[in-house]
Motif scaffolding. Structure first.
Motif: not given
Length: 286
Positions: A152-181
């Motif tokens: 959760v702390r690592r995610q600060d890089r995404i939500i910070e306003t001044r210099q957020p991390l530029r993130l590009w994510a490619v996900l396989d469909e299996s990552a979306l369909r796997r019923a985690v939790g």
């Protein structure tokens, strides 16, 4: 926000400078190790930034390389001092992938391919807890909680306003369909993923099953790039007991080209959001 003095990145930069001095002297790592009565692996790990570098190490190496400019020596000594400071993640104790966290904290951009789960920077807390506990069945509750907090702390890089991390994510469909939790956790996770994908510095693409074989079938990897031109791009391959970091130009080129093929074959950002929404509705009905 990324720290002004990141010990992991400082260690890498210092290692690069020491390697340059050795090469200018025309010496091999084995020759340096013989002079200092240490193992060749120690010299290699110092130059690769995989081992902390003390000021004494810097002094001894500068002596071997006959560095006479005191300004250079003082600068390297200061880098060694900074490289031994602790990053924010050290407050959580022994984290197996602390080297990666240090790199991610200072990176300007991150390109990641995930075939099995949603990337850590885009996970909800409930999803992260389910992923970690499932992947580490023998971990204690306190260890799982610690890892979740770090994620959760690592995610600060995404939500910070001044210099957020530029993130590009490619996900396989299996990552979306796997019923985690369970279904509810998945609905919340997929809705969060759609929300995050609307941020101007975050791009999410989905690789559907119908695409068949593609350049990502060999597994997960990440490409980290840094704001300072002197810091080489790093390819990160996550392992069970150890991780692999690739920095050679040929490796970086190969993985970068492979990622471009992934982005070209995956659904575009808009299509991906529609695809994720469709799967979220399926979990809702479940």
């Amino acid at each position: 926000m990324a720290s002004n003095v990141n010990p992991t990145v400082r260690r890498r930069r210092l290692g690069q400078e020491l390697r340059k001095l050795r090469e200018l002297k025309g010496m091999t790592a084995e020759e340096v190790a013989d002079r200092l009565l240490v193992s060749q692996s120690k010299i290699s790990r110092l130059e690769n930034g995989r081992r902390s570098i003390s000021q004494r190490d810097v002094r001894d190496l500068c002596g071997v390389y006959e560095v006479e400019d005191h300004r250079i020596v003082d600068s390297l000594m200061q880098m060694a001092k900074e490289s031994r400071q602790q990053g924010w993640w050290h407050a959580f104790g022994d984290i197996p992938y602390s080297v990666y966290i240090g790199l991610e904290t200072d990176a300007a951009s991150l390109r990641v391919y995930e075939p099995l789960v949603v990337p850590g920077l885009l996970q909800t807390q409930a999803y992260a807890e389910a992923v970690i506990s499932g992947a580490l069945p023998e971990a204690t509750a306190s260890d799982i909680e610690k890892r979740v907090q770090v994620r959760v702390r690592r995610q600060d890089r995404i939500i910070e306003t001044r210099q957020p991390l530029r993130l590009w994510a490619v996900l396989d469909e299996s990552a979306l369909r796997r019923a985690v939790g369970g279904p509810q956790t998945m609905v919340e996770q997929l809705e969060h993923l759609m929300d995050m994908s609307r941020l101007p510095h975050v791009t999410v693409q989905v690789m559907p099953f119908t695409m068949g074989a593609h350049p990502g079938v060999n597994g997960q990897y990440a490409i980290l790039e840094f704001p300072d031109a002197s810091d080489s791009t790093v390819i990160y391959l996550e392992g069970v007991t150890s991780d692999l970091y690739l920095e050679k130009a040929n490796d970086v080129q190969s993985y970068s080209v492979m990622y471009e093929h992934l982005r070209a074959q995956a659904l575009n950002a808009g299509q991906s959001r529609e695809f994720i929404e469709k799967i979220a509705k399926e979990f809702t009905r479940a």
